[in-house]
Design an enzyme around this catalytic site. Structure first.
Site, PDB file in Angstrom:
ATOM      1  N   GLU A  77      56.411  44.796  24.091  1.00 18.40           N
ATOM      2  CA  GLU A  77      56.065  43.972  22.929  1.00 18.40           C
ATOM      3  C   GLU A  77      57.044  44.087  21.770  1.00 18.40           C
ATOM      4  OE1 GLU A  77      52.018  44.566  21.708  1.00 18.40           O
ATOM      5  OE2 GLU A  77      51.221  43.869  23.603  1.00 18.40           O
TER       6      GLU A  77
ATOM      7  N   GLU B 247      49.064  44.215  30.270  1.00 23.36           N
ATOM      8  CA  GLU B 247      47.971  44.713  29.428  1.00 23.36           C
ATOM      9  C   GLU B 247      46.955  43.604  29.242  1.00 23.36           C
ATOM     10  OE1 GLU B 247      48.912  46.296  25.523  1.00 23.36           O
ATOM     11  OE2 GLU B 247      50.580  47.449  26.329  1.00 23.36           O
TER      12      GLU B 247
HETATM   13  C1  PNW Z   1      49.298  46.285  22.243  1.00 25.77           C
HETATM   14  N1  PNW Z   1      48.564  42.573  17.114  1.00 25.77           N
HETATM   15  O1  PNW Z   1      49.434  46.363  20.861  1.00 25.77           O
HETATM   16  C2  PNW Z   1      50.039  47.515  22.666  1.00 25.77           C
HETATM   17  O2  PNW Z   1      51.002  47.331  23.657  1.00 25.77           O
HETATM   18  C3  PNW Z   1      49.162  48.688  22.897  1.00 25.77           C
HETATM   19  O3  PNW Z   1      49.887  49.854  22.627  1.00 25.77           O
HETATM   20  C4  PNW Z   1      47.897  48.553  22.053  1.00 25.77           C
HETATM   21  O4  PNW Z   1      47.110  49.707  22.071  1.00 25.77           O
HETATM   22  C5  PNW Z   1      47.146  47.353  22.581  1.00 25.77           C
HETATM   23  O5  PNW Z   1      47.946  46.192  22.552  1.00 25.77           O
HETATM   24  C6  PNW Z   1      45.847  47.058  21.838  1.00 25.77           C
HETATM   25  O6  PNW Z   1      46.104  46.740  20.506  1.00 25.77           O
HETATM   26  C7  PNW Z   1      49.176  45.380  19.991  1.00 25.77           C
HETATM   27  O7  PNW Z   1      48.349  42.951  15.936  1.00 25.77           O
HETATM   28  C8  PNW Z   1      48.985  45.764  18.690  1.00 25.77           C
HETATM   29  O8  PNW Z   1      48.583  41.347  17.456  1.00 25.77           O
HETATM   30  C9  PNW Z   1      48.788  44.830  17.729  1.00 25.77           C
HETATM   31  C10 PNW Z   1      48.784  43.504  18.086  1.00 25.77           C
HETATM   32  C11 PNW Z   1      48.979  43.096  19.395  1.00 25.77           C
HETATM   33  C12 PNW Z   1      49.175  44.060  20.348  1.00 25.77           C
END
Ligand code: PNW
Length: 487
Positions: free
Chosen positions: A176, A380
């Site tokens: 990401e 994921e």
């Molecule tokens: C992903 N957003 O993170 C990550 O790859 C993981 O480490 C995380 O724990 C998981 O999704 C759940 O959040 C994100 O703000 C964090 O859009 C924030 C966002 C998206 C994905």
């Protein structure tokens, strides 16, 4: 919960192909703990989480799930669940404590034991090189705004590839980069917590460049027949009102095409460069970079949780900014000043993210139509909910965790994957986020994504009902019936 009428994603009994990979995912800083052991250097997430006010409740990853010391127990847990694959990330500061220089053997040894432990249990190792824990020393020199960080990443990739490249099944460069660039340097919700629109775009480019240099480095040292990939959190936008198309074009450019196009086609989207011209002149892009970024990929990892509602602001009404991200002062959308972010209709998870499995199906279909020869994997998908913990003497741990809403979420999104397969998408697998409850970045330990509960007092692992359900899925490759405890 119930979705809108007609939105039937309850695909009980649907069967996945025999070679369809069903597994789970984690990331180093979120589970490992042991933050100062065996030569690990500090990362930007150590600094950020130890800065008051940055993370909920002052939580840090110092201990997290203590996975570093409970590796064998966690490997046995994965085997008990029958996972086909396990996606983990490697902590750069365990390998190179200051981000450059010689390898720290103790760090390599830990991941070597992890990979061997997976292989003896018949679980495919999917390794991510960068899931956000940048060595602090590199941030001190500018972090992802500095081209030297991309070059350092290439060296790091070569070290890890040489050490583990005889055994890892799939290499993933970045997790990401959208989050790393826009939340780290734009909104400030993630480490290093900077709120500089131009820096966010410089970070986009240097992450893209790191991806290309990382793949080149891996391919030059890895000996085994392996797959190469990257994981993107591609956004699914829902446009509203007059100018819906324009709002979607701009945000799709910033979130999706600014990564996909250089990585897969070797160029930056001209409209994104134009949209952001008042923010940066993109002079950090040098001749030849776009070709470096565009390296062959064997599979594209896609992370999906929710959809994003956008429309063009009329310039008069109070501006809507609810894009589902923690508000940390800055904007994660540099140059998209006319776009409003709308709260989408529910149901919602505990993150406040709306649940829309159709978005996953559409995303997989649209990416595969655009890049027909590129296999996809959902690297994921999952949900945070407030789990119900009850005493239950029939369970090995004496405790049961009832999380029907998580099972329902997983069922619907797996159904979306199945529909994508039926529509001809070359989808290779699905990895649930996450194996364990863990450090959920800015939300600390207040949000639980695990299919296995972690008791943060005892660090005991307690499989939730969703873990039993997922184990049944992995064993049979069929979407199971009702929550298993109900039978
Ligand atoms: C992903 N957003 O993170 C990550 O790859 C993981 O480490 C995380 O724990 C998981 O999704 C759940 O959040 C994100 O703000 C964090 O859009 C924030 C966002 C998206 C994905």
């Amino acid at each position: 919960f119930d979705l809108a009428p007609g939105d039937d994603y309850r695909g009980t009994g649907l069967r996945f192909p025999d070679n369809f990979v069903l597994g789970s995912a984690t990331a180093s800083y979120q589970i490992e703990g042991a933050a100062r052991e065996d030569g690990r250097g500090p990362s930007i997430w150590d600094t950020f989480s130890h800065t008051p006010g940055r993370v909920w409740n002052g939580d840090t990853g110092d201990v997290a799930d203590d996975h570093y010391h409970r590796l064998d127990e966690d490997l046995d847990l994965m085997a008990d669940l029958g996972l086909h694959a396990y996606r983990f990330s490697i902590a750069w500061p365990r390998i190179q404590p200051t981000g450059t220089g010689p390898a720290n053997q103790a760090g390599l040894d830990f991941y070597s034991r992890l990979v061997d432990g997976l292989l003896v249990r018949g679980i495919r190792p999917i390794a991510t090189l960068y899931h956000w824990d940048l060595p602090q020393a590199l941030e001190d020199a500018g972090g992802w705004t500095n081209r030297a960080t991309s070059e350092a990443f290439g060296d790091y990739a070569a070290i890890v590839g040489a050490a583990l490249g005889d055994r890892v099944a799939t290499w993933t460069t970045l997790n990401e980069p959208w989050c790393s660039a826009y939340l780290g340097y734009g909104s400030g919700a993630h480490a290093p917590g900077r709120t500089e629109p131009a820096s966010a775009l410089a970070a986009v480019h240097h992450l893209n460049l790191a991806h290309g240099l990382g793949l080149q480095a891996l391919r030059s040292v890895v000996t085994a027949q392996t797959e190469y990939s990257v994981t993107l959190n591609l956004h699914v936008f829902r446009g509203f009102g007059d100018g819906a198309e324009e709002a979607v074009r701009q945000t799709d450019g910033l979130a999706n095409r600014v990564f996909l196009q250089p990585m897969l086609e070797g160029s930056y989207p001209a409209d994104v460069l134009a949209d952001t011209a008042s923010v940066t002149d993109w002079s950090f892009v040098r001749d030849g970079d776009a070709r470096t970024i565009c390296q062959p990929l064997d599979v594209l990892g896609v992370n999906y949780y929710s959809t994003t509602g956008v429309r063009l602001w009329d310039g008069v009404s109070p501006r809507q900014t609810d894009d589902g991200h923690k508000d940390a002062g800055g904007s994660p959308w540099p140059g998209a000043d006319r776009v409003e972010f709308l709260r989408m209709p529910g149901p919602y998870t505990a993150m406040g993210w709306n649940i829309e499995p159709a978005g996953l199906e559409e995303l997989l279909v649209s990416v595969s139509r655009r890049y027909p020869s590129l296999p996809l994997m959902v690297t994921e998908n999952g949900a945070a909910f407030d789990d119900e913990v009850v005493e239950d003497p029939t369970r090995p741990t004496g405790v049961a965790v009832h999380d029907d809403d998580r099972i329902d979420y997983l069922r619907r999104h797996l159904t979306a994957c199945h529909r994508a397969l039926e529509r001809g998408v070359d989808l290779r697998g699905y990895l649930v986020w996450s194996l364990l409850d863990n450090f959920e970045w800015g939300y600390g330990y207040s949000r639980r994504f695990g299919i296995v509960r972690v008791d943060y007092d005892t660090l005991e692992r307690i499989p939730k009902d969703s873990a039993r359900w997922f184990a049944e899925l992995a064993r049979t490759s069929r979407i199971p019936a009702e929550p298993l405890h109900a039978r």
